[in-house]
Scaffold this motif. Structure first.
Motif, PDB file in Angstrom:
ATOM      1  N   ASP A 579       0.850  -1.189   0.000  1.00  0.00           N
ATOM      2  CA  ASP A 579       0.000   0.000   0.000  1.00  0.00           C
ATOM      3  C   ASP A 579       0.890   1.245   0.000  1.00  0.00           C
ATOM      4  O   ASP A 579       1.594   1.514   0.972  1.00  0.00           O
ATOM      5  CB  ASP A 579      -0.911   0.012   1.231  1.00  0.00           C
ATOM      6  N   PRO A 580       0.870   2.041  -1.091  1.00  0.00           N
ATOM      7  CA  PRO A 580       1.758   3.209  -1.166  1.00  0.00           C
ATOM      8  C   PRO A 580       1.385   4.331  -0.204  1.00  0.00           C
ATOM      9  O   PRO A 580       2.166   5.265  -0.015  1.00  0.00           O
ATOM     10  CB  PRO A 580       1.613   3.665  -2.624  1.00  0.00           C
ATOM     11  N   ARG A 581       0.220   4.238   0.425  1.00  0.00           N
ATOM     12  CA  ARG A 581      -0.146   5.264   1.423  1.00  0.00           C
ATOM     13  C   ARG A 581       0.587   5.035   2.734  1.00  0.00           C
ATOM     14  O   ARG A 581       0.706   5.966   3.539  1.00  0.00           O
ATOM     15  CB  ARG A 581      -1.660   5.222   1.673  1.00  0.00           C
ATOM     16  N   TYR A 582       1.072   3.815   2.938  1.00  0.00           N
ATOM     17  CA  TYR A 582       1.686   3.447   4.215  1.00  0.00           C
ATOM     18  C   TYR A 582       3.196   3.304   4.029  1.00  0.00           C
ATOM     19  O   TYR A 582       3.716   2.212   3.793  1.00  0.00           O
ATOM     20  CB  TYR A 582       1.109   2.126   4.726  1.00  0.00           C
ATOM     21  N   GLN A 583       3.897   4.426   4.101  1.00  0.00           N
ATOM     22  CA  GLN A 583       5.334   4.424   3.886  1.00  0.00           C
ATOM     23  C   GLN A 583       6.036   5.262   4.946  1.00  0.00           C
ATOM     24  O   GLN A 583       5.465   6.194   5.507  1.00  0.00           O
ATOM     25  CB  GLN A 583       5.685   4.979   2.509  1.00  0.00           C
ATOM     26  N   THR A 584       7.302   4.948   5.172  1.00  0.00           N
ATOM     27  CA  THR A 584       8.109   5.725   6.099  1.00  0.00           C
ATOM     28  C   THR A 584       8.673   6.955   5.395  1.00  0.00           C
ATOM     29  O   THR A 584       8.998   6.906   4.205  1.00  0.00           O
ATOM     30  CB  THR A 584       9.275   4.888   6.644  1.00  0.00           C
ATOM     31  N   GLU A 585       8.780   8.031   6.134  1.00  0.00           N
ATOM     32  CA  GLU A 585       9.448   9.261   5.690  1.00  0.00           C
ATOM     33  C   GLU A 585       8.727   9.980   4.550  1.00  0.00           C
ATOM     34  O   GLU A 585       9.306  10.860   3.912  1.00  0.00           O
ATOM     35  CB  GLU A 585      10.887   8.974   5.239  1.00  0.00           C
ATOM     36  N   ASP A 586       7.472   9.628   4.247  1.00  0.00           N
ATOM     37  CA  ASP A 586       6.788  10.283   3.139  1.00  0.00           C
ATOM     38  C   ASP A 586       5.802  11.315   3.659  1.00  0.00           C
ATOM     39  O   ASP A 586       5.467  11.347   4.845  1.00  0.00           O
ATOM     40  CB  ASP A 586       6.074   9.260   2.258  1.00  0.00           C
ATOM     41  N   LEU A 587       5.340  12.174   2.762  1.00  0.00           N
ATOM     42  CA  LEU A 587       4.369  13.213   3.108  1.00  0.00           C
ATOM     43  C   LEU A 587       3.304  13.308   2.033  1.00  0.00           C
ATOM     44  O   LEU A 587       3.575  13.113   0.846  1.00  0.00           O
ATOM     45  CB  LEU A 587       5.056  14.584   3.232  1.00  0.00           C
ATOM     46  N   GLY A 588       2.085  13.643   2.452  1.00  0.00           N
ATOM     47  CA  GLY A 588       1.029  13.989   1.528  1.00  0.00           C
ATOM     48  C   GLY A 588       0.362  12.813   0.841  1.00  0.00           C
ATOM     49  O   GLY A 588       0.750  11.658   0.989  1.00  0.00           O
ATOM     50  N   ASP A 589      -0.662  13.139   0.066  1.00  0.00           N
ATOM     51  CA  ASP A 589      -1.486  12.122  -0.583  1.00  0.00           C
ATOM     52  C   ASP A 589      -1.016  11.792  -1.991  1.00  0.00           C
ATOM     53  O   ASP A 589      -1.653  11.004  -2.689  1.00  0.00           O
ATOM     54  CB  ASP A 589      -2.947  12.581  -0.629  1.00  0.00           C
ATOM     55  N   ASP A 590       0.090  12.372  -2.444  1.00  0.00           N
ATOM     56  CA  ASP A 590       0.590  12.123  -3.787  1.00  0.00           C
ATOM     57  C   ASP A 590       2.112  12.156  -3.737  1.00  0.00           C
ATOM     58  O   ASP A 590       2.715  13.229  -3.646  1.00  0.00           O
ATOM     59  CB  ASP A 590       0.054  13.174  -4.759  1.00  0.00           C
ATOM     60  N   ALA A 591       2.719  10.978  -3.806  1.00  0.00           N
ATOM     61  CA  ALA A 591       4.180  10.898  -3.670  1.00  0.00           C
ATOM     62  C   ALA A 591       4.901  11.613  -4.792  1.00  0.00           C
ATOM     63  O   ALA A 591       6.010  12.138  -4.594  1.00  0.00           O
ATOM     64  CB  ALA A 591       4.612   9.424  -3.631  1.00  0.00           C
ATOM     65  N   MET A 592       4.308  11.665  -5.982  1.00  0.00           N
ATOM     66  CA  MET A 592       4.975  12.316  -7.100  1.00  0.00           C
ATOM     67  C   MET A 592       5.048  13.827  -6.886  1.00  0.00           C
ATOM     68  O   MET A 592       6.114  14.448  -7.032  1.00  0.00           O
ATOM     69  CB  MET A 592       4.240  11.986  -8.395  1.00  0.00           C
TER      70      MET A 592
END
Length: 855
Positions: A579-592
């Motif tokens: 699930d790309p919504r559940y990641q470490t060190e990320d922010l926001g609803d759109d990784a790109m």
């Protein structure tokens, strides 16, 4: 007590660092009884037989006038060089948690004074032949009703090992027995010493009894503290290095002296006589969990009870319970208190304390006031010990490890947290400096210094303190929290002021790297957020009218299914593999989008690193560290984007909720991810090759470093599990992204020179060879792929399936794309005039031809 459950611990990592346990019985809760009062119940075990001639001595002959006595859970006597336990009837068959921690350790072993080494549930038992047994409780299954026949079947399948046998030395008025524990506790017994695993890591060969002794034993109302000194001989290093690296470390003291000496403290703490009511685990809210298998007389199958790990917060009395029910805040009967280790440098103590106190706002929303607080340790109070299991402490370790962790010790029968020792390594401040500079220096001028001022570093310490305290309250990482915030809102000053950049401090959403210099945002830290407040309410709200854990579960379900409709209150598992919504060190609803902004800031930061790390007379080691952190941050952005490809959204739901649990990431978003990678990674990121930096820290020019990142990304995109998901979801539904489209999009971007006829530089030649080799490998895959997913409704662990890639469409798709690429190269070769480009293309033609037509 050792864990034997199928549920596996997470990667705390934590922060990481949480040991789960199991127990024997499920007890009915009786309210209003103080669980911390000394045990006074009478054992139903029969009294030992009358003493044989020459056996048990009169009490006063054993416990003489020379005895130094400490009364408590178990009365302790020291008579000259002997240590005795006087065990009352009330302690027999009482479950006791034994927690063994280091108090002093040799340098270089990677362990520090205050850290936990061992944990076990034990019990004293009267035995034949005037003996007392000490048993270790290792329970996997329980049967709640001892009156039912199935209870006997369970007992017959769960025998407990005897870990100690003691002769009765004296009896006092038939209410207590005296045993000699001197040799036992100064010896090397696994439950109260190093684990076999640790002995292997420390290269220990044997125990040295002549240099091991009991330092002190003290008893308190609900616990007994045993401090020992143990010496071990160590292995000599081999004359020649082994062909395969061996695990473990040769501790410097062991190399110098042939032995190492370790001081340890074991806390034997009685588990509550009245167990706390369990709160059943819910995958929609992120709590650590414990559990065991259960066998019910009326059940048609073996079940498993899984329950949340949390502190016991209860009203002082029935009147307070009614006041709270009416909406008033009340104080709990026993608040949660964390003491600050006096070994902590004074300048940081107040920030660690604030990190504890910050959680008060969440507990107030759950109906409690003054439920949690930090306090400074009173070094003048000699009645308290930092190792005493009655006290929770933030321990400060003189270590170069860049980390902190927040474990807890809990009652395995119910999940009740009994105490916690948060580990705080000194060098975590170095980690904080690097994170904050690399993620925010484009926006915050305070981050543009080699050494932060105390105010800034103090706020960073406070943030990590709050995060670790959250773990000790039972909260897991919520890696999905940051995905609830739209990326553009991360640049909205008013939104950030009101909501912060993530809805949970339990996320790994370090700092707001999306904010741009022109946004004027200064609030860049995580804080206790909407999710944290809701999670504390779920775990600690008191239901005065609920008669059982089952009734509480129904009440909580009706609340939870409404709460999680708000994305800011949703939980995202830290162990989801897809699930790309559940990641470490990320922010926001759109990784790109978020990563685009992050790269803009990195491009601003990198050229300034030589000035920000400058110190006359020093080498460029500081610049090396900071540059590596810039590269690491960029790699994170690449990973965040790549997880969208082959991604599956995983939203925990129950039967009474609408919608599916699993949904494929939309095709447009997956194609957007590949477009991002083609633009920012596969087109050479030359901004990372700043000569003003590289010429000071590297003899090479960054060519292999860039290739390594590109190889990493392609390995991720073409991993077996990801390709299987793309073949499955794309093969069943044409609206989904599929593996053939992924190969096409990668080939189009990576081999764009075949269309433009531009010279192919060394970076792109390397990348194209990496791509071709990976597709060739897919023609004849030699290793099966493993599909993993968190089981529906599960607390931890994965369900897995191994897939033979040879029997899928993968070799067919790989062959098709190699043939297509071969045709494109052959058609382009006559028009390529650059010599190195021709050499490269001719070589690739040969490689593909050999792969498609092996001789």
């Amino acid at each position: 007590m050792k864990k034997r459950l199928k549920l596996s611990a997470i990667l705390f990592s934590l922060f990481a660092c949480f040991v789960l346990a199991k127990s024997e019985n499920i007890f009915a809760q009786r309210r209003g009884q103080d669980a911390d009062k000394p045990a006074t119940t009478t054992s139903t075990t029969t009294t030992p037989p009358p003493p044989a001639k020459g056996g048990i001595k009169p009490y006063k002959e054993v416990i003489t006038s020379k005895a130094i006595t400490s009364k408590g859970l178990m009365t302790v006597h020291k008579v000259e060089d002997k240590w005795y336990f006087e065990l009352p009837d009330s302690v027999f068959e009482r479950e006791i948690m034994a927690i063994t921690r280091y108090t002093r350790v040799p340098a270089g072993g990677g362990r520090y004074g205050g850290e936990e080494e061992n944990r076990q549930v034990i019990k004293w038992e009267k035995a034949p032949d005037n003996k007392i047994f000490l048993r270790s409780i290792t329970y996997v299954f329980v049967s709640p009703d001892s009156t039912k026949p199935i209870f006997k079947a369970v007992k017959n399948s769960t025998a407990d090992p005897i870990i100690g046998s003691f002769e009765i030395k004296a009896i006092r008025k038939d209410t207590s027995v005296v045993i000699d524990v001197s040799d036992y506790f100064k010896g090397d017994n696994q439950v109260f010493s190093l684990s076999p695993f640790r002995k292997q890591l420390f290269k220990i060969s044997s125990f040295q009894a002549d240099r091991s002794y009991i330092q002190s034993i003290k008893s308190y109302p609900i616990n007994t503290e045993i401090r020992t000194v143990k010496t071990f001989a160590t292995q000599a290093p081999p004359l020649t290095p082994p062909p395969v690296p061996q695990p473990g470390v040769y501790i410097p003291a062991g190399l110098d002296a042939g032995v190492i000496t370790i001081e340890m403290n074991t806390s034997m703490i009685a588990l509550p006589k009245v167990p706390m009511r369990k709160r059943y685990f819910d995958p929609r809210v992120g709590y650590f969990a414990n559990g065991y298998g259960t066998f019910e007389e009326e059940s048609q199958k073996a079940d498993e009870e899984v329950f949340a790990v949390r502190w016991r917060l209860e009203p002082k009395n029935a009147e307070d319970a009614q006041r709270q029910k009416r909406g008033e805040l009340i104080e709990p009967a026993k608040p949660i208190v964390f003491y600050i280790d006096p070994a902590t440098p004074e300048r940081w103590r107040k920030y660690l304390k604030q990190g504890v106190d910050d959680w008060q706002v969440a507990f107030e929303k759950a109906g409690w006031k003054n439920a949690i607080r930090g306090e400074y340790w009173d070094e003048k109070d000699t009645t308290k010990s930092l190792e005493d299991a009655r006290f929770s402490v933030i321990r400060y370790f003189a270590s170069d490890i860049q980390n902190a962790y927040g474990p807890n010790v809990h009652d395995p029968r119910t999940g009740e947290i009994l105490e916690s020792h948060i580990g705080w390594y000194h060098n975590v401040m170095r980690l904080l400096r690097n994170w904050y500079m690399i993620q925010t220096a484009a926006v915050d001028p305070r981050a543009r210094n080699k050494k932060f001022d105390d105010a800034l570093m103090g706020e960073l310490v406070r943030f990590v303190s709050s995060h670790e305290v959250g773990h000790t309250l039972g909260l897991r990482h919520n890696m999905g929290a940051s995905s609830a915030t739209p990326v553009e809102k991360l640049r909205d000053k008013e939104f950030i002021k009101q909501n912060g950049h993530t809805s949970s401090i339990m996320d790994y959403a370090r700092f707001n790297y999306v904010a741009q210099p022109e946004d004027g945002i200064t609030d860049l830290f995580p804080r206790i957020g909407d999710y944290d407040i809701w999670a504390i309410e779920w775990g600690y709200k008191y239901f005065a009218d609920a008669k059982s854990a089952e009734e509480e579960k129904k009440l909580l379900n009706s609340i939870t299914k409404e709460k999680v409709k708000n994305p800011r209150l949703a939980f995202g598992s830290e162990v989801s593999p897809h699930d790309p919504r559940y990641q470490t060190e990320d922010l926001g609803d759109d990784a790109m989008k978020a990563s685009e902004y992050g790269i803009k800031n990195l491009k601003r930061i990198l050229p300034n690193l030589p000035a920000w790390s400058k110190e006359d007379g020093e080498s460029y080691t500081e610049l090396v560290e900071l540059y590596d952190n810039v590269v690491g941050q960029f790699r994170r952005y690449v990973g965040h984007v790549a997880k969208n490809v082959g991604g599956i959204y995983d939203t925990p739901k129950t039967y009474d909720m609408q919608g599916d649990v699993y949904e494929v990431v939309p095709k447009a978003k997956q194609k957007e991810a590949i477009a991002f990678l083609n633009k920012h990674l596969f087109e050479t990121p030359t901004w990372l090759l700043d000569p003003n930096v590289l010429n000071k820290i590297r003899p090479e020019q960054g060519i292999e470093a860039i290739k390594s990142m590109q190889d990493f990304a392609l390995s991720n995109l073409l991993s077996g599990d990801k390709m299987i998901r793309l073949m499955e979801t794309g093969g069943k539904n044409a609206a989904n992204y599929n593996l053939d489209e992924l190969m096409t999009d990668l080939r189009t971007g990576i081999w764009s020179e075949l269309r433009t006829k531009k010279p192919i530089d060394i970076h792109r030649r390397n990348l194209q060879k990496v791509f071709v080799e990976k597709v060739i490998a897919a023609l004849n895959p030699t290793q099966p792929a493993t599909l993993a997913y968190v089981p529906v409704g599960g607390a931890y662990g994965f369900n897995t399936r191994r897939v033979d890639l040879k029997t899928t469409d993968l070799p067919s798709i790989a062959r098709g794309h190699l043939e297509a690429l071969l045709g494109e190269i052959r058609a382009s070769l006559p028009l390529i005039t650059d010599k190195m480009s021709r050499y490269h293309l001719q070589d690739v033609v040969k490689r593909i031809d050999n792969a498609l037509n092996p001789k």
